[in-house]
Motif scaffolding. Sequence first.
Motif, PDB file in Angstrom:
ATOM      1  N   VAL A   1       0.810  -1.222   0.000  1.00 30.18           N
ATOM      2  CA  VAL A   1       0.000   0.000   0.000  1.00 30.18           C
ATOM      3  C   VAL A   1       0.836   1.261   0.000  1.00 30.18           C
ATOM      4  O   VAL A   1       0.295   2.373   0.074  1.00 30.18           O
ATOM      5  N   ALA A   2       2.159   1.135  -0.080  1.00 29.00           N
ATOM      6  CA  ALA A   2       3.040   2.292   0.085  1.00 29.00           C
ATOM      7  C   ALA A   2       2.711   3.426  -0.874  1.00 29.00           C
ATOM      8  O   ALA A   2       2.693   4.603  -0.483  1.00 29.00           O
ATOM      9  N   GLU A   3       2.414   3.129  -2.128  1.00 27.60           N
ATOM     10  CA  GLU A   3       2.159   4.184  -3.115  1.00 27.60           C
ATOM     11  C   GLU A   3       0.783   4.832  -2.948  1.00 27.60           C
ATOM     12  O   GLU A   3       0.521   5.881  -3.524  1.00 27.60           O
ATOM     13  N   THR A   4      -0.087   4.205  -2.156  1.00 27.12           N
ATOM     14  CA  THR A   4      -1.443   4.733  -1.988  1.00 27.12           C
ATOM     15  C   THR A   4      -1.542   5.764  -0.876  1.00 27.12           C
ATOM     16  O   THR A   4      -2.505   6.519  -0.818  1.00 27.12           O
ATOM     17  N   GLY A   5      -0.577   5.767   0.021  1.00 31.86           N
ATOM     18  CA  GLY A   5      -0.638   6.654   1.184  1.00 31.86           C
ATOM     19  C   GLY A   5      -1.399   6.072   2.344  1.00 31.86           C
ATOM     20  O   GLY A   5      -1.538   6.720   3.397  1.00 31.86           O
ATOM     21  N   ALA A   6      -1.909   4.839   2.221  1.00 28.81           N
ATOM     22  CA  ALA A   6      -2.635   4.207   3.319  1.00 28.81           C
ATOM     23  C   ALA A   6      -1.701   3.997   4.508  1.00 28.81           C
ATOM     24  O   ALA A   6      -0.515   3.701   4.344  1.00 28.81           O
ATOM     25  N   HIS A   7      -2.262   4.159   5.702  1.00 28.68           N
ATOM     26  CA  HIS A   7      -1.464   4.166   6.931  1.00 28.68           C
ATOM     27  C   HIS A   7      -1.704   2.899   7.736  1.00 28.68           C
ATOM     28  O   HIS A   7      -2.841   2.463   7.903  1.00 28.68           O
ATOM     29  N   LEU A   8      -0.616   2.299   8.244  1.00 29.05           N
ATOM     30  CA  LEU A   8      -0.726   1.126   9.101  1.00 29.05           C
ATOM     31  C   LEU A   8      -0.765   1.533  10.564  1.00 29.05           C
ATOM     32  O   LEU A   8      -0.007   2.410  11.000  1.00 29.05           O
ATOM     33  N   VAL A   9      -1.638   0.893  11.330  1.00 24.57           N
ATOM     34  CA  VAL A   9      -1.729   1.114  12.772  1.00 24.57           C
ATOM     35  C   VAL A   9      -0.782   0.144  13.459  1.00 24.57           C
ATOM     36  O   VAL A   9      -0.986  -1.072  13.418  1.00 24.57           O
ATOM     37  N   ARG A  10       0.261   0.668  14.081  1.00 21.78           N
ATOM     38  CA  ARG A  10       1.243  -0.165  14.771  1.00 21.78           C
ATOM     39  C   ARG A  10       1.152  -0.040  16.285  1.00 21.78           C
ATOM     40  O   ARG A  10       1.779  -0.825  17.006  1.00 21.78           O
ATOM     41  N   ASP A  11       0.393   0.939  16.773  1.00 21.15           N
ATOM     42  CA  ASP A  11       0.239   1.127  18.217  1.00 21.15           C
ATOM     43  C   ASP A  11      -0.843   0.188  18.730  1.00 21.15           C
ATOM     44  O   ASP A  11      -2.035   0.506  18.727  1.00 21.15           O
ATOM     45  N   VAL A  12      -0.437  -0.998  19.141  1.00 18.30           N
ATOM     46  CA  VAL A  12      -1.352  -2.008  19.646  1.00 18.30           C
ATOM     47  C   VAL A  12      -0.769  -2.615  20.915  1.00 18.30           C
ATOM     48  O   VAL A  12       0.443  -2.586  21.130  1.00 18.30           O
ATOM     49  N   SER A  13      -1.646  -3.165  21.752  1.00 14.58           N
ATOM     50  CA  SER A  13      -1.166  -3.748  23.002  1.00 14.58           C
ATOM     51  C   SER A  13      -0.402  -5.048  22.772  1.00 14.58           C
ATOM     52  O   SER A  13       0.532  -5.367  23.509  1.00 14.58           O
ATOM     53  N   GLN A  14      -0.794  -5.825  21.758  1.00 17.80           N
ATOM     54  CA  GLN A  14      -0.045  -7.007  21.332  1.00 17.80           C
ATOM     55  C   GLN A  14      -0.024  -7.009  19.807  1.00 17.80           C
ATOM     56  O   GLN A  14      -1.032  -6.685  19.173  1.00 17.80           O
ATOM     57  N   PRO A  15       1.104  -7.378  19.199  1.00 19.44           N
ATOM     58  CA  PRO A  15       1.192  -7.291  17.734  1.00 19.44           C
ATOM     59  C   PRO A  15       0.429  -8.374  16.996  1.00 19.44           C
ATOM     60  O   PRO A  15       0.070  -8.199  15.837  1.00 19.44           O
ATOM     61  N   VAL A  16       0.192  -9.523  17.645  1.00 19.42           N
ATOM     62  CA  VAL A  16      -0.467 -10.650  16.993  1.00 19.42           C
ATOM     63  C   VAL A  16      -1.461 -11.276  17.956  1.00 19.42           C
ATOM     64  O   VAL A  16      -1.441 -11.029  19.166  1.00 19.42           O
ATOM     65  N   LEU A  17      -2.322 -12.105  17.418  1.00 18.86           N
ATOM     66  CA  LEU A  17      -3.225 -12.914  18.227  1.00 18.86           C
ATOM     67  C   LEU A  17      -2.471 -14.192  18.588  1.00 18.86           C
ATOM     68  O   LEU A  17      -2.340 -15.103  17.789  1.00 18.86           O
ATOM     69  N   TRP A  18      -1.968 -14.225  19.811  1.00 18.46           N
ATOM     70  CA  TRP A  18      -1.086 -15.301  20.236  1.00 18.46           C
ATOM     71  C   TRP A  18      -1.856 -16.602  20.468  1.00 18.46           C
ATOM     72  O   TRP A  18      -3.018 -16.589  20.880  1.00 18.46           O
ATOM     73  N   ALA A  19      -1.176 -17.706  20.260  1.00 22.71           N
ATOM     74  CA  ALA A  19      -1.685 -19.028  20.610  1.00 22.71           C
ATOM     75  C   ALA A  19      -0.493 -19.950  20.816  1.00 22.71           C
ATOM     76  O   ALA A  19       0.387 -20.012  19.954  1.00 22.71           O
ATOM     77  N   PRO A  20      -0.422 -20.658  21.953  1.00 23.65           N
ATOM     78  CA  PRO A  20       0.684 -21.608  22.120  1.00 23.65           C
ATOM     79  C   PRO A  20       0.588 -22.688  21.062  1.00 23.65           C
ATOM     80  O   PRO A  20      -0.501 -23.139  20.696  1.00 23.65           O
ATOM     81  N   ALA A  21       1.736 -23.105  20.539  1.00 27.67           N
ATOM     82  CA  ALA A  21       1.737 -24.040  19.420  1.00 27.67           C
ATOM     83  C   ALA A  21       2.826 -25.082  19.599  1.00 27.67           C
ATOM     84  O   ALA A  21       3.849 -24.846  20.246  1.00 27.67           O
ATOM     85  N   SER A  22       2.590 -26.230  19.034  1.00 29.07           N
ATOM     86  CA  SER A  22       3.631 -27.243  18.888  1.00 29.07           C
ATOM     87  C   SER A  22       3.845 -27.471  17.400  1.00 29.07           C
ATOM     88  O   SER A  22       3.006 -27.082  16.584  1.00 29.07           O
ATOM     89  N   VAL A  23       4.957 -28.067  17.050  1.00 25.53           N
ATOM     90  CA  VAL A  23       5.270 -28.325  15.644  1.00 25.53           C
ATOM     91  C   VAL A  23       5.316 -29.829  15.437  1.00 25.53           C
ATOM     92  O   VAL A  23       6.208 -30.515  15.939  1.00 25.53           O
ATOM     93  N   VAL A  24       4.341 -30.342  14.705  1.00 19.78           N
ATOM     94  CA  VAL A  24       4.227 -31.781  14.463  1.00 19.78           C
ATOM     95  C   VAL A  24       5.162 -32.163  13.318  1.00 19.78           C
ATOM     96  O   VAL A  24       5.107 -31.549  12.245  1.00 19.78           O
ATOM     97  N   PRO A  25       6.018 -33.170  13.504  1.00 21.40           N
ATOM     98  CA  PRO A  25       6.981 -33.547  12.467  1.00 21.40           C
ATOM     99  C   PRO A  25       6.295 -33.993  11.176  1.00 21.40           C
ATOM    100  O   PRO A  25       5.161 -34.480  11.175  1.00 21.40           O
ATOM    101  N   SER A  26       7.008 -33.840  10.077  1.00 23.27           N
ATOM    102  CA  SER A  26       6.460 -34.164   8.766  1.00 23.27           C
ATOM    103  C   SER A  26       6.182 -35.654   8.597  1.00 23.27           C
ATOM    104  O   SER A  26       5.435 -36.052   7.704  1.00 23.27           O
TER     105      SER A  26
END
Length: 578
Positions: A313-338
């Motif tokens: 969106v850089a060329e459009t002038g649209a603005h990103l909101v970065r002021d947030v209490s947490q950057p992502v919606l967290w969830a504990p995860a495990s990684v199951v082998p292939s």
Amino acid sequence: MFIFHGMGIPFPDNFDLIVVGSGAAGLTAALAALDQGMRVVVVEADALIGGATALSEGMIWVPNNPDARNLEDAPSVEAEEDAALTYLRATSGNFFDQERARTYIRMAPRALAFAEKAAGLRFALNRLSRDYNPEAAGATLGRRALNPLPASMRRMDRKLFGRIRHPLGTMMVLKGLSIASQDTSDYLNFGRSPAAFARVSSQALRYAAERLAGWPRGARLANGNVIVAQLAEGIRLQGGTILTEWPVERLLMKRGRVAGVAGRLGEIHAQKGVILASGGFNASHASRAKLVGSHRHVAIPAEADIRPLDELVAETGAHLVRDVSQPVLWAPASVVPSSIDRSGPWPHFGDRAKPGVICLGPDGRRFANEAQIYHDFVPAMITATGAHPEGAHCWIITDHRALRRYGLGPIGPFPVRLGPYLRAGYLRTGRTPADLAKAMNLPPEVVQDSIARFNGFARAGKDKDFGRGESAYDRGNGDASHSPNPTLGPLEKAPYYAIRLVPGDIGSFVGLRVDSSARALDENGSAVPGLWAAGSAAAPVTGGTYPAAGLTIGQAMTFGYVAALNACHEQLEERARP
């Protein structure tokens, strides 16, 4: 209906509206625009459609939904709107967007009604779902969160059906039979209840017949998968176009207005502009470090090799909101082998709250209330273990009785086989807590003491260290048949088991600044002509908190609907001019 995969455009490249992304936000927006008579194309970077929605439980948070309105003690529409707004305000911290929250609460029932009418979706009120902060002002039990009802998609276009992203393995058995949230108790009680046995057997027989008839998996879809399938089929029936394997690399501008998209496969132009519903700021490899810093973690769904949202969106002038209490919606995860069928990142939502389950850090000690909201559990993990040389992580631990009763992560309850998980090293085991500690490379004496201390709390029904089970939310994720506390049970039946957990996330809270009409805004708060955003591409109204089940898809569908109406009303007004 045209669905093209990874090729140039063999049809006129001019539409009224382009929707980027095929999750709940994008598909709802596309269907709403088609319903208004617009010519619409959906472009999806992946080979499959559905995004994170297809992997989800599919819950939506809709105050004043029809089921809640029909309850005998339902408050007035105005009172419920005020209560829902009060609750969001109380749980959203300093980054709350009140005006957009008002729009969400007011428009969500309309978006729900539209999805039901235009796509045939059906939702049912989840009477056991509590707002995540039940002690906060305005919170309710069983009034705002709805689950999609399963539906047979036998009449769906089979090519389109084959392009729907599969759900997570915890939502399927027999490599293709979908399990709805409403089915869970039947599968848990398969060997205990004749009625549950009959219902599960009936589903299995229908599934077998569908596979024999050539379906790639069961035609009965559920959870987020059914939302995607029914919206996509609605788009097909309305004559819309879906492009897959069509990554957008830049937005086209014409006389100061967003007027199309471009990528390595060509250009697509739109009279009215573009609705971005392409996932969050975390969707690309290049953006993740900016969000979460040096913490090692995994994304669910996995990152995609797409243009970062800020660059797009850089060329459009649209603005990103970065002021947030947490950057992502967290969830504990495990990684199951292939080597295991259900491989890849795996979110651990409710298993942490089951009796006979605890979490220990790399020092062998508990560090938090395991049953708390998954979005809050991960920051607690990072705070307690982030300085470890291996990065933030912990171990979710259970005994044989709890594992066979409730399952753990991708491992279902009895009679699911444990062998593949043990042989892959994903599931660690030991005959005693000390043996298990050695398998985890944790101090045996500390692990033994931690389990013994927790067992004492479990027998008494009160967790004196972290208050687990005191919240109505905690208890709701436990086992109502277990006493004296539905989420506290001792670990005492050998052997013992453990899975390694790391921080994970299921979406970004950094997104485009938008107004109540879902129009993208620039740094000065002015609307960017021809650009709208919904879903994870837009900043959430709660600004980095997650206070209720279904808020993600609820906002996605609602603001996808709002974005389409706003774009189409502009078009309709222009067409009506002399």
